[in-house]
Design a protein around this motif. Structure first.
Motif, PDB file in Angstrom:
ATOM      1  N   LEU A   1       0.822  -1.196   0.000  1.00 43.70           N
ATOM      2  CA  LEU A   1       0.000   0.000   0.000  1.00 43.70           C
ATOM      3  C   LEU A   1       0.866   1.260   0.000  1.00 43.70           C
ATOM      4  CD1 LEU A   1      -2.615  -1.118   2.673  1.00 43.70           C
ATOM      5  CD2 LEU A   1      -2.954  -1.024   0.189  1.00 43.70           C
ATOM      6  N   PRO A   2       0.338   2.368  -0.548  1.00 47.89           N
ATOM      7  CA  PRO A   2       1.107   3.623  -0.551  1.00 47.89           C
ATOM      8  C   PRO A   2       1.276   4.169   0.865  1.00 47.89           C
ATOM      9  CG  PRO A   2      -1.104   3.983  -1.426  1.00 47.89           C
ATOM     10  CD  PRO A   2      -0.950   2.512  -1.273  1.00 47.89           C
ATOM     11  N   LEU A   3       2.500   4.589   1.141  1.00 46.31           N
ATOM     12  CA  LEU A   3       2.828   5.085   2.482  1.00 46.31           C
ATOM     13  C   LEU A   3       1.986   6.299   2.861  1.00 46.31           C
ATOM     14  CD1 LEU A   3       4.784   4.374   4.760  1.00 46.31           C
ATOM     15  CD2 LEU A   3       6.439   5.938   3.737  1.00 46.31           C
ATOM     16  N   LEU A   4       1.647   7.134   1.881  1.00 41.78           N
ATOM     17  CA  LEU A   4       0.879   8.345   2.189  1.00 41.78           C
ATOM     18  C   LEU A   4      -0.522   8.018   2.693  1.00 41.78           C
ATOM     19  CD1 LEU A   4      -1.407   9.117  -0.224  1.00 41.78           C
ATOM     20  CD2 LEU A   4       0.677   9.456  -1.520  1.00 41.78           C
ATOM     21  N   ARG A   5      -1.027   6.794   2.372  1.00 43.04           N
ATOM     22  CA  ARG A   5      -2.388   6.440   2.784  1.00 43.04           C
ATOM     23  C   ARG A   5      -2.425   5.741   4.137  1.00 43.04           C
ATOM     24  NH1 ARG A   5      -6.251   6.189   4.658  1.00 43.04           N
ATOM     25  NH2 ARG A   5      -8.365   5.652   3.976  1.00 43.04           N
ATOM     26  N   ILE A   6      -1.299   5.196   4.589  1.00 44.45           N
ATOM     27  CA  ILE A   6      -1.337   4.345   5.784  1.00 44.45           C
ATOM     28  C   ILE A   6      -0.549   4.932   6.951  1.00 44.45           C
ATOM     29  CG2 ILE A   6      -1.703   2.229   4.471  1.00 44.45           C
ATOM     30  CD1 ILE A   6       1.293   1.666   4.745  1.00 44.45           C
ATOM     31  N   GLY A   7      -0.195   6.226   6.851  1.00 41.48           N
ATOM     32  CA  GLY A   7       0.592   6.832   7.922  1.00 41.48           C
ATOM     33  C   GLY A   7      -0.075   6.726   9.284  1.00 41.48           C
ATOM     34  N   ALA A   8      -1.375   6.994   9.346  1.00 41.91           N
ATOM     35  CA  ALA A   8      -2.091   6.941  10.623  1.00 41.91           C
ATOM     36  C   ALA A   8      -2.146   5.522  11.165  1.00 41.91           C
ATOM     37  CB  ALA A   8      -3.504   7.490  10.451  1.00 41.91           C
ATOM     38  N   ASP A   9      -2.285   4.537  10.273  1.00 39.72           N
ATOM     39  CA  ASP A   9      -2.330   3.132  10.711  1.00 39.72           C
ATOM     40  C   ASP A   9      -0.994   2.685  11.284  1.00 39.72           C
ATOM     41  OD1 ASP A   9      -5.006   1.712   9.706  1.00 39.72           O
ATOM     42  OD2 ASP A   9      -4.441   3.219   8.230  1.00 39.72           O
ATOM     43  N   LEU A  10       0.102   3.153  10.698  1.00 33.15           N
ATOM     44  CA  LEU A  10       1.425   2.798  11.209  1.00 33.15           C
ATOM     45  C   LEU A  10       1.674   3.453  12.558  1.00 33.15           C
ATOM     46  CD1 LEU A  10       3.556   3.039   7.927  1.00 33.15           C
ATOM     47  CD2 LEU A  10       2.639   0.982   9.014  1.00 33.15           C
ATOM     48  N   GLU A  11       1.259   4.713  12.694  1.00 34.64           N
ATOM     49  CA  GLU A  11       1.460   5.424  13.962  1.00 34.64           C
ATOM     50  C   GLU A  11       0.645   4.797  15.089  1.00 34.64           C
ATOM     51  OE1 GLU A  11       0.713   9.560  13.586  1.00 34.64           O
ATOM     52  OE2 GLU A  11       2.233   9.879  12.025  1.00 34.64           O
ATOM     53  N   SER A  12      -0.570   4.350  14.770  1.00 38.06           N
ATOM     54  CA  SER A  12      -1.432   3.766  15.803  1.00 38.06           C
ATOM     55  C   SER A  12      -1.111   2.302  16.085  1.00 38.06           C
ATOM     56  CB  SER A  12      -2.902   3.871  15.374  1.00 38.06           C
ATOM     57  OG  SER A  12      -3.144   3.065  14.218  1.00 38.06           O
ATOM     58  N   GLY A  13      -0.312   1.674  15.228  1.00 35.99           N
ATOM     59  CA  GLY A  13       0.018   0.269  15.420  1.00 35.99           C
ATOM     60  C   GLY A  13      -0.987  -0.693  14.809  1.00 35.99           C
ATOM     61  N   ARG A  14      -1.982  -0.177  14.092  1.00 35.24           N
ATOM     62  CA  ARG A  14      -2.949  -1.071  13.457  1.00 35.24           C
ATOM     63  C   ARG A  14      -2.304  -1.876  12.339  1.00 35.24           C
ATOM     64  NH1 ARG A  14      -8.346   2.231  12.054  1.00 35.24           N
ATOM     65  NH2 ARG A  14      -6.797   3.748  11.335  1.00 35.24           N
ATOM     66  N   LEU A  15      -1.256  -1.295  11.719  1.00 40.78           N
ATOM     67  CA  LEU A  15      -0.501  -1.989  10.695  1.00 40.78           C
ATOM     68  C   LEU A  15       0.991  -1.878  10.994  1.00 40.78           C
ATOM     69  CD1 LEU A  15      -2.340  -0.853   7.423  1.00 40.78           C
ATOM     70  CD2 LEU A  15      -2.509  -3.081   8.548  1.00 40.78           C
ATOM     71  N   VAL A  16       1.742  -2.866  10.505  1.00 42.49           N
ATOM     72  CA  VAL A  16       3.191  -2.917  10.725  1.00 42.49           C
ATOM     73  C   VAL A  16       3.875  -3.065   9.370  1.00 42.49           C
ATOM     74  CG1 VAL A  16       5.087  -4.193  11.792  1.00 42.49           C
ATOM     75  CG2 VAL A  16       2.883  -4.000  12.972  1.00 42.49           C
ATOM     76  N   CYS A  17       4.946  -2.278   9.144  1.00 42.39           N
ATOM     77  CA  CYS A  17       5.720  -2.392   7.906  1.00 42.39           C
ATOM     78  C   CYS A  17       6.550  -3.672   7.907  1.00 42.39           C
ATOM     79  CB  CYS A  17       6.664  -1.201   7.757  1.00 42.39           C
ATOM     80  SG  CYS A  17       5.941   0.201   6.908  1.00 42.39           S
ATOM     81  N   LEU A  18       6.664  -4.294   6.749  1.00 44.53           N
ATOM     82  CA  LEU A  18       7.433  -5.529   6.595  1.00 44.53           C
ATOM     83  C   LEU A  18       8.449  -5.384   5.461  1.00 44.53           C
ATOM     84  CD1 LEU A  18       4.465  -8.073   6.662  1.00 44.53           C
ATOM     85  CD2 LEU A  18       5.897  -7.382   8.614  1.00 44.53           C
ATOM     86  N   LEU A  19       9.645  -5.848   5.670  1.00 42.55           N
ATOM     87  CA  LEU A  19      10.665  -5.967   4.616  1.00 42.55           C
ATOM     88  C   LEU A  19      10.775  -4.681   3.793  1.00 42.55           C
ATOM     89  CD1 LEU A  19       9.602  -9.532   3.378  1.00 42.55           C
ATOM     90  CD2 LEU A  19      11.360  -8.978   5.069  1.00 42.55           C
ATOM     91  N   GLU A  20      10.806  -3.554   4.487  1.00 43.22           N
ATOM     92  CA  GLU A  20      10.735  -2.259   3.811  1.00 43.22           C
ATOM     93  C   GLU A  20      11.907  -2.016   2.877  1.00 43.22           C
ATOM     94  OE1 GLU A  20       9.855   2.434   4.925  1.00 43.22           O
ATOM     95  OE2 GLU A  20      10.043   0.919   6.506  1.00 43.22           O
ATOM     96  N   GLU A  21      13.070  -2.550   3.199  1.00 43.88           N
ATOM     97  CA  GLU A  21      14.246  -2.346   2.358  1.00 43.88           C
ATOM     98  C   GLU A  21      14.350  -3.370   1.238  1.00 43.88           C
ATOM     99  OE1 GLU A  21      16.047   0.351   2.729  1.00 43.88           O
ATOM    100  OE2 GLU A  21      14.690   0.857   4.378  1.00 43.88           O
ATOM    101  N   GLU A  22      13.465  -4.346   1.241  1.00 42.30           N
ATOM    102  CA  GLU A  22      13.560  -5.427   0.258  1.00 42.30           C
ATOM    103  C   GLU A  22      12.416  -5.421  -0.765  1.00 42.30           C
ATOM    104  OE1 GLU A  22      14.379 -10.272   0.273  1.00 42.30           O
ATOM    105  OE2 GLU A  22      14.101  -9.176   2.162  1.00 42.30           O
ATOM    106  N   VAL A  23      11.194  -5.152  -0.286  1.00 45.54           N
ATOM    107  CA  VAL A  23      10.027  -5.212  -1.170  1.00 45.54           C
ATOM    108  C   VAL A  23       9.313  -3.864  -1.166  1.00 45.54           C
ATOM    109  CG1 VAL A  23       7.854  -6.375  -1.688  1.00 45.54           C
ATOM    110  CG2 VAL A  23       9.746  -7.659  -0.650  1.00 45.54           C
ATOM    111  N   GLY A  24       8.929  -3.399  -2.348  1.00 43.74           N
ATOM    112  CA  GLY A  24       8.176  -2.148  -2.447  1.00 43.74           C
ATOM    113  C   GLY A  24       8.570  -1.359  -3.680  1.00 43.74           C
TER     114      GLY A  24
END
Length: 294
Positions: free
Chosen positions: A236-259
């Protein structure tokens, strides 16, 4: 020959005096003289004969004067017509946009309608795969480039796309350590160019990782909701999920490998002259994107 040089020549011919022409044009007399001289040099012809008492048109000058009056009349008429159109921006405007869950976007639409009451706006919110030109749309907002020709693709916003999952899913299946681990995770996928289900996710180093989707949808909001619900891993685009990442509802995975990179584009038919109704909507959407999509 430039229009401003022609306008100076016409005024000199009408008044019979460079001093009088300079006064009426509100220009220094020297500027009038230079522009008249440049016009004669560019044509390679003498247009006026100067005497101590007055200016007299040569034969070439008389011909240019008669033709120039017609050119000036056409320019003036065109200017008045364009100004009249600007004062009367109207007509049907057909716009396609994804279901944007944004109060600022909705307010922009309301403000636009209030500012241009003669425009009949047809706003379709959805993500159908259609030929914009054949369907008669004037503009579209999309999250992916298109292959159709004859369209201007104006980037409103760029953003990194990242893999995310809910803590609930990671608690059940564990945290993937590398891209190969994703083979045992359910995936939530979109469509490539809005046409075919995606079969791969981009790798940061180049190439792609083949994946299979448990859920495939062209609705970004549904992808997001499914990821929140623990139904799978989503890109998903980072600009759309900023609030979810801050609240912990979603977690980033393999950010340096996939995207990869996500784009929000404004599309409209390529034309030499944009209709006023299209131009003002482009300006409104661009201003909204500059405020909202930070």
């Amino acid at each position: 020959m430039e229009l401003n040089e022609l306008a100076v020549f016409l005024k000199v011919a009408q008044t019979g005096s460079m001093s009088r022409a300079a006064l009426e044009l509100q220009l220094p007399r020297a500027t009038v003289g230079r522009r008249l001289e440049r016009l004669e040099q560019s044509l390679g012809l003498r247009l006026v004969r100067r005497s101590t008492r007055k200016l007299v048109l040569t034969e070439a000058g008389e011909l240019l004067f008669q033709r120039g009056l017609k050119i000036q009349a056409e320019v003036d008429a065109t200017r008045l017509q364009l100004q009249s159109q600007e004062d009367r921006i109207e007509g049907d405007l057909k716009v396609l946009a994804p279901p944007i869950q944004s109060a600022a976007f909705m307010q922009m639409i309301c403000d636009f309608q209030a500012a241009y009451p003669r425009i009949r706006l047809q706003l379709y919110l959805g993500t159908p795969v259609i030929d914009l030109l054949a369907s008669g749309y004037d503009l579209a907002i999309r999250a992916a480039p298109v292959t159709e020709g004859g369209l201007v693709q104006r980037v409103l916003r760029r953003s990194r796309s990242v893999l995310v999952a809910s803590p609930l899913l990671l608690e059940r299946l564990g945290v993937p350590q590398n891209a190969a681990d994703l083979a045992r995770y359910p995936c939530i996928l979109g469509f490539d160019r809005g046409e075919l289900p995606r079969t791969g996710w981009p790798l940061r180093r180049g190439g792609s990782l083949r994946v299979e989707g448990r859920l495939v949808t062209n609705d970004l909001e549904l992808q997001l909701q499914a990821a929140r619900a623990g139904l799978g891993v989503a890109l998903l685009p980072l600009l759309r999920i900023g609030a979810d990442l801050e609240s912990g509802r979603l977690v980033c995975l393999l950010e340096e490998e996939v995207g990869g990179e996500a784009q929000i584009l404004l599309l409209y038919p390529e034309r030499a002259q944009l209709p006023a109704k299209v131009r003002v909507f482009v300006e409104a959407v661009t201003a909204w994107a500059a405020r909202e999509l930070q």
